[in-house]
Design a protein around this motif. Structure first.
Motif, PDB file in Angstrom:
ATOM      1  N   ILE A  33      -8.043  11.653  -1.552  1.00 19.12           N
ATOM      2  CA  ILE A  33      -8.159  11.520  -0.097  1.00 19.12           C
ATOM      3  C   ILE A  33      -7.393  10.204   0.465  1.00 19.12           C
ATOM      4  CG2 ILE A  33      -9.463  11.416   2.156  1.00 19.12           C
ATOM      5  CD1 ILE A  33     -11.115  13.780   0.597  1.00 19.12           C
ATOM      6  N   LEU A  34      -7.993   9.072  -0.094  1.00 24.87           N
ATOM      7  CA  LEU A  34      -7.759   7.741   0.185  1.00 24.87           C
ATOM      8  C   LEU A  34      -6.261   7.298  -0.132  1.00 24.87           C
ATOM      9  CD1 LEU A  34     -11.017   5.722  -0.804  1.00 24.87           C
ATOM     10  CD2 LEU A  34      -9.993   6.277   1.456  1.00 24.87           C
ATOM     11  N   PHE A  35      -5.790   7.999  -1.259  1.00 27.35           N
ATOM     12  CA  PHE A  35      -4.435   7.900  -1.703  1.00 27.35           C
ATOM     13  C   PHE A  35      -3.501   8.305  -0.831  1.00 27.35           C
ATOM     14  CE2 PHE A  35      -0.769   9.236  -3.881  1.00 27.35           C
ATOM     15  CZ  PHE A  35       0.061   8.184  -4.303  1.00 27.35           C
ATOM     16  N   ASP A  36      -3.763   9.916  -0.388  1.00 25.73           N
ATOM     17  CA  ASP A  36      -3.049  10.552   0.499  1.00 25.73           C
ATOM     18  C   ASP A  36      -3.020   9.687   2.073  1.00 25.73           C
ATOM     19  OD1 ASP A  36      -2.431  12.334  -1.297  1.00 25.73           O
ATOM     20  OD2 ASP A  36      -3.845  13.782  -0.554  1.00 25.73           O
ATOM     21  N   LEU A  37      -4.136   9.320   2.339  1.00 26.82           N
ATOM     22  CA  LEU A  37      -4.084   8.405   3.433  1.00 26.82           C
ATOM     23  C   LEU A  37      -3.303   7.188   3.816  1.00 26.82           C
ATOM     24  CD1 LEU A  37      -5.467   8.351   6.566  1.00 26.82           C
ATOM     25  CD2 LEU A  37      -7.311   7.040   5.459  1.00 26.82           C
ATOM     26  N   ARG A  38      -3.173   6.345   2.783  1.00 23.99           N
ATOM     27  CA  ARG A  38      -2.419   5.608   2.412  1.00 23.99           C
ATOM     28  C   ARG A  38      -0.933   5.873   2.525  1.00 23.99           C
ATOM     29  NH1 ARG A  38      -0.081   2.989  -1.551  1.00 23.99           N
ATOM     30  NH2 ARG A  38      -1.153   4.016  -3.252  1.00 23.99           N
ATOM     31  N   GLU A  39      -0.765   6.937   1.657  1.00 23.87           N
ATOM     32  CA  GLU A  39       0.673   7.239   1.711  1.00 23.87           C
ATOM     33  C   GLU A  39       1.171   7.626   3.133  1.00 23.87           C
ATOM     34  OE1 GLU A  39       2.836   8.009  -1.382  1.00 23.87           O
ATOM     35  OE2 GLU A  39       1.979   6.060  -1.612  1.00 23.87           O
ATOM     36  N   LYS A  40       0.353   8.484   3.925  1.00 17.60           N
ATOM     37  CA  LYS A  40       0.552   8.819   5.014  1.00 17.60           C
ATOM     38  C   LYS A  40       0.994   7.746   6.167  1.00 17.60           C
ATOM     39  CE  LYS A  40      -1.484  13.522   4.862  1.00 17.60           C
ATOM     40  NZ  LYS A  40      -2.466  14.300   5.100  1.00 17.60           N
ATOM     41  N   GLU A  41       0.009   6.669   5.885  1.00 22.40           N
ATOM     42  CA  GLU A  41       0.246   5.576   6.657  1.00 22.40           C
ATOM     43  C   GLU A  41       1.675   4.725   6.178  1.00 22.40           C
ATOM     44  OE1 GLU A  41      -1.753   4.135   9.244  1.00 22.40           O
ATOM     45  OE2 GLU A  41      -2.720   6.256   9.357  1.00 22.40           O
ATOM     46  N   GLY A  42       1.989   5.116   5.237  1.00 19.11           N
ATOM     47  CA  GLY A  42       3.354   4.421   4.894  1.00 19.11           C
ATOM     48  C   GLY A  42       3.072   2.948   4.262  1.00 19.11           C
ATOM     49  N   LEU A  43       2.093   2.942   3.594  1.00 24.70           N
ATOM     50  CA  LEU A  43       1.550   1.486   3.207  1.00 24.70           C
ATOM     51  C   LEU A  43       1.383   1.363   1.778  1.00 24.70           C
ATOM     52  CD1 LEU A  43      -1.337   0.869   5.900  1.00 24.70           C
ATOM     53  CD2 LEU A  43       0.972  -0.103   5.935  1.00 24.70           C
ATOM     54  N   ASN A  44       2.023   0.276   1.273  1.00 23.07           N
ATOM     55  CA  ASN A  44       1.575   0.093  -0.273  1.00 23.07           C
ATOM     56  C   ASN A  44      -0.008  -0.307  -0.243  1.00 23.07           C
ATOM     57  OD1 ASN A  44       1.354  -2.970   0.064  1.00 23.07           O
ATOM     58  ND2 ASN A  44       3.574  -3.167  -0.281  1.00 23.07           N
ATOM     59  N   GLN A  45      -0.400  -0.723  -1.461  1.00 19.27           N
ATOM     60  CA  GLN A  45      -1.693  -0.823  -1.766  1.00 19.27           C
ATOM     61  C   GLN A  45      -2.298  -2.196  -1.217  1.00 19.27           C
ATOM     62  OE1 GLN A  45      -2.069  -0.528  -5.961  1.00 19.27           O
ATOM     63  NE2 GLN A  45      -3.140   1.401  -5.649  1.00 19.27           N
ATOM     64  N   THR A  46      -1.385  -3.120  -1.082  1.00 24.65           N
ATOM     65  CA  THR A  46      -1.567  -4.791  -0.660  1.00 24.65           C
ATOM     66  C   THR A  46      -1.457  -4.628   1.001  1.00 24.65           C
ATOM     67  OG1 THR A  46      -0.317  -5.565  -2.396  1.00 24.65           O
ATOM     68  CG2 THR A  46      -0.747  -6.984  -0.404  1.00 24.65           C
ATOM     69  N   GLN A  47      -0.597  -3.738   1.635  1.00 24.61           N
ATOM     70  CA  GLN A  47      -0.614  -3.748   3.095  1.00 24.61           C
ATOM     71  C   GLN A  47      -1.930  -2.959   3.348  1.00 24.61           C
ATOM     72  OE1 GLN A  47       3.237  -1.626   2.719  1.00 24.61           O
ATOM     73  NE2 GLN A  47       4.250  -3.431   3.814  1.00 24.61           N
ATOM     74  N   PHE A  48      -2.105  -1.945   2.930  1.00 22.11           N
ATOM     75  CA  PHE A  48      -3.389  -1.023   3.134  1.00 22.11           C
ATOM     76  C   PHE A  48      -4.610  -2.006   3.312  1.00 22.11           C
ATOM     77  CE2 PHE A  48      -6.540   2.162   2.150  1.00 22.11           C
ATOM     78  CZ  PHE A  48      -6.550   2.983   3.088  1.00 22.11           C
ATOM     79  N   ALA A  49      -4.815  -2.588   1.839  1.00 25.56           N
ATOM     80  CA  ALA A  49      -6.076  -3.550   1.997  1.00 25.56           C
ATOM     81  C   ALA A  49      -6.174  -4.428   2.795  1.00 25.56           C
ATOM     82  CB  ALA A  49      -6.074  -4.214   0.674  1.00 25.56           C
ATOM     83  N   LYS A  50      -4.918  -5.266   3.340  1.00 25.57           N
ATOM     84  CA  LYS A  50      -4.903  -6.027   4.409  1.00 25.57           C
ATOM     85  C   LYS A  50      -5.159  -5.616   5.867  1.00 25.57           C
ATOM     86  CE  LYS A  50      -2.301  -9.811   6.256  1.00 25.57           C
ATOM     87  NZ  LYS A  50      -0.975 -10.664   6.070  1.00 25.57           N
ATOM     88  N   LYS A  51      -4.760  -4.172   5.957  1.00 29.23           N
ATOM     89  CA  LYS A  51      -5.063  -3.563   7.391  1.00 29.23           C
ATOM     90  C   LYS A  51      -6.436  -3.314   7.435  1.00 29.23           C
ATOM     91  CE  LYS A  51      -3.124  -0.113  10.232  1.00 29.23           C
ATOM     92  NZ  LYS A  51      -1.964   0.784  10.519  1.00 29.23           N
ATOM     93  N   VAL A  52      -7.110  -2.843   6.368  1.00 31.36           N
ATOM     94  CA  VAL A  52      -8.450  -2.290   6.363  1.00 31.36           C
ATOM     95  C   VAL A  52      -9.578  -3.383   5.938  1.00 31.36           C
ATOM     96  CG1 VAL A  52      -8.113   0.181   6.172  1.00 31.36           C
ATOM     97  CG2 VAL A  52      -8.553  -1.447   3.964  1.00 31.36           C
ATOM     98  N   LYS A  53      -8.825  -4.648   5.932  1.00 30.71           N
ATOM     99  CA  LYS A  53      -9.802  -5.854   5.653  1.00 30.71           C
ATOM    100  C   LYS A  53     -10.621  -5.659   4.468  1.00 30.71           C
ATOM    101  CE  LYS A  53      -9.740  -7.109  10.197  1.00 30.71           C
ATOM    102  NZ  LYS A  53      -9.374  -6.326  11.288  1.00 30.71           N
ATOM    103  N   LYS A  54      -9.954  -5.113   3.253  1.00 30.20           N
ATOM    104  CA  LYS A  54     -10.662  -4.898   2.060  1.00 30.20           C
ATOM    105  C   LYS A  54      -9.931  -5.570   0.846  1.00 30.20           C
ATOM    106  CE  LYS A  54     -13.896  -2.223   3.933  1.00 30.20           C
ATOM    107  NZ  LYS A  54     -14.988  -2.968   4.298  1.00 30.20           N
ATOM    108  N   SER A  55     -10.392  -5.929  -0.220  1.00 25.76           N
ATOM    109  CA  SER A  55      -9.384  -6.543  -1.236  1.00 25.76           C
ATOM    110  C   SER A  55      -8.653  -5.364  -2.223  1.00 25.76           C
ATOM    111  CB  SER A  55     -10.273  -7.125  -2.486  1.00 25.76           C
ATOM    112  OG  SER A  55     -11.061  -6.075  -3.135  1.00 25.76           O
TER     113      SER A  55
END
Length: 92
Positions: A33-55
């Protein structure tokens, strides 16, 4: 039914195995679910982490099913993405 499915069905007759299997299945479901959510947002892991304020490493561990995110972490992710976290109980 292939040999793997037959073996899994046999193993699932054991209550202890069944409990462990369900725990791992849930972790992997959340990971997907998290992987799909990130992909739908069009973000790589680094961008996603920054957006959600997690490492980035915590995102990687969650997406691989290595760690199970807490409900508060899932709420933080949902909020950061402008989404609402919903948890349901359904019949087996």
């Amino acid at each position: 039914m292939n040999n793997l499915e037959k073996r899994l069905n046999k193993e699932l007759e054991d209550k202890e195995f069944q409990q462990l299997y369900e725990e791992e299945r849930l972790k992997l479901e959340i990971a997907n679910i998290l992987f799909d959510l990130r992909e739908k947002e069009g973000l790589n892991q680094t961008q996603f982490a920054k957006k959600v304020k997690k490492s980035r490493s915590s995102i990687i561990r969650m997406e691989r099913g290595i760690t199970e995110p807490s409900i508060s972490m899932l709420e933080d992710i949902a909020t950061a993405l402008g989404k609402k976290l919903e948890i349901k109980f359904v019949d087996k």
